[in-house]
Design a protein around this motif. Structure first.
Motif, PDB file in Angstrom:
ATOM      1  N   SER A  84       0.838  -1.197   0.000  1.00  0.00           N
ATOM      2  CA  SER A  84       0.000   0.000   0.000  1.00  0.00           C
ATOM      3  C   SER A  84       0.872   1.245   0.000  1.00  0.00           C
ATOM      4  N   ASP A  85       0.220   2.382  -0.219  1.00  0.00           N
ATOM      5  CA  ASP A  85       0.929   3.664  -0.241  1.00  0.00           C
ATOM      6  C   ASP A  85       1.412   4.057   1.152  1.00  0.00           C
ATOM      7  N   LEU A  86       0.608   3.740   2.158  1.00  0.00           N
ATOM      8  CA  LEU A  86       0.923   4.083   3.543  1.00  0.00           C
ATOM      9  C   LEU A  86       0.798   2.828   4.406  1.00  0.00           C
ATOM     10  N   VAL A  87       1.679   2.704   5.395  1.00  0.00           N
ATOM     11  CA  VAL A  87       1.635   1.558   6.308  1.00  0.00           C
ATOM     12  C   VAL A  87       1.669   2.086   7.736  1.00  0.00           C
ATOM     13  N   ILE A  88       0.701   1.624   8.534  1.00  0.00           N
ATOM     14  CA  ILE A  88       0.659   1.973   9.952  1.00  0.00           C
ATOM     15  C   ILE A  88       0.727   0.667  10.729  1.00  0.00           C
ATOM     16  N   GLU A  89       1.768   0.527  11.544  1.00  0.00           N
ATOM     17  CA  GLU A  89       1.937  -0.682  12.338  1.00  0.00           C
ATOM     18  C   GLU A  89       2.607  -0.322  13.650  1.00  0.00           C
ATOM     19  N   GLY A  90       2.587  -1.238  14.577  1.00  0.00           N
ATOM     20  CA  GLY A  90       3.229  -0.967  15.850  1.00  0.00           C
ATOM     21  C   GLY A  90       2.867  -1.996  16.892  1.00  0.00           C
ATOM     22  N   GLU A  91       2.964  -1.555  18.137  1.00  0.00           N
ATOM     23  CA  GLU A  91       2.670  -2.438  19.255  1.00  0.00           C
ATOM     24  C   GLU A  91       2.251  -1.612  20.461  1.00  0.00           C
ATOM     25  N   ILE A  92       1.455  -2.239  21.301  1.00  0.00           N
ATOM     26  CA  ILE A  92       1.049  -1.603  22.556  1.00  0.00           C
ATOM     27  C   ILE A  92       2.140  -1.934  23.559  1.00  0.00           C
ATOM     28  N   THR A  93       2.882  -0.924  23.973  1.00  0.00           N
ATOM     29  CA  THR A  93       4.071  -1.145  24.796  1.00  0.00           C
ATOM     30  C   THR A  93       3.868  -0.843  26.271  1.00  0.00           C
ATOM     31  N   GLY A  94       2.781  -0.177  26.609  1.00  0.00           N
ATOM     32  CA  GLY A  94       2.575   0.163  28.007  1.00  0.00           C
ATOM     33  C   GLY A  94       1.119   0.099  28.424  1.00  0.00           C
ATOM     34  N   TYR A  95       0.901  -0.493  29.582  1.00  0.00           N
ATOM     35  CA  TYR A  95      -0.420  -0.533  30.218  1.00  0.00           C
ATOM     36  C   TYR A  95      -0.123  -0.450  31.707  1.00  0.00           C
ATOM     37  N   ASN A  96      -0.125   0.772  32.239  1.00  0.00           N
ATOM     38  CA  ASN A  96       0.379   1.004  33.589  1.00  0.00           C
ATOM     39  C   ASN A  96      -0.647   1.677  34.490  1.00  0.00           C
ATOM     40  N   LEU A  97      -0.622   1.278  35.740  1.00  0.00           N
ATOM     41  CA  LEU A  97      -1.427   1.918  36.784  1.00  0.00           C
ATOM     42  C   LEU A  97      -0.484   2.596  37.752  1.00  0.00           C
ATOM     43  N   THR A  98      -0.729   3.878  38.021  1.00  0.00           N
ATOM     44  CA  THR A  98       0.101   4.612  38.975  1.00  0.00           C
ATOM     45  C   THR A  98      -0.790   5.410  39.915  1.00  0.00           C
ATOM     46  N   PRO A  99      -0.417   5.442  41.198  1.00  0.00           N
ATOM     47  CA  PRO A  99      -1.208   6.225  42.159  1.00  0.00           C
ATOM     48  C   PRO A  99      -1.024   7.719  41.915  1.00  0.00           C
TER      49      PRO A  99
END
Length: 174
Positions: A84-99
């Motif tokens: 395709s003309d454009l490619v969007i890809e990646g990964e979910i690298t963070g799922y964090n809980l902070t007080p």
């Protein structure tokens, strides 16, 4: 006689103004996209696997569907599984809980859920528009609430915000 001359002068000014404004053309794009559709016709959106230490399994399809829906609603690009003309890809690298917002007796009254997505955007028409960047968004919730009770809603809101950030940085060309 004087009023006829004044009226003629005003009429001339109005006619000239109309001619000038009709010769000028102002163009706005309200869909948020800044793409040249004579150049860009297709986009491939890859999977975004979860690579975070904490894993919430519904997050991956939730994020991917939100991204695909947003692109289809705000562009005229055709999504493809191949080249395709454009490619969007990646990964979910963070799922964090902070007080957050610690009270006087050292307990957190708020908790922050933060989701991070590492994105690789490839423009196969122009190399200088490629992006390799991490985007993050968060929502706070009351610590007296169980994460299981608010998780779906918070993740949906965060995904919407992440998709807007990603769209603006890539296809929106802001």
């Amino acid at each position: 006689m004087k009023s006829a001359t004044t009226l003629a002068a005003r009429l001339t000014v109005v006619i000239i103004s109309l001619l000038i404004t009709s010769a000028c053309r102002i163009s706005y794009k309200f869909n948020g996209s800044a793409l040249d559709y004579s150049v860009y016709k297709t986009v491939h959106v890859g999977e975004f696997p979860i690579r975070a230490a904490l894993v919430y399994p519904p997050l991956q399809p939730m994020f991917e569907n939100e991204l695909l829906d947003y692109i289809s609603k705000n562009t005229r690009l055709q999504t493809t599984d191949g080249p395709s003309d454009l490619v969007i890809e990646g990964e979910i690298t963070g799922y964090n809980l902070t007080p957050q917002a610690v009270t006087e007796n050292a307990y957190a009254s708020q908790t922050r859920l933060t989701i991070s997505v590492h994105l690789k955007y490839t423009d196969n028409k122009e190399d200088n528009k490629d992006i390799d960047q991490t985007f993050s968004a968060y929502k706070d919730f009351d610590s007296s609430m169980m994460l299981n009770d608010v998780q779906d809603e918070l993740c949906q809101q965060i995904c919407e915000e992440l998709v807007q950030l990603i769209f603006n940085a890539t296809l929106g060309n802001w």
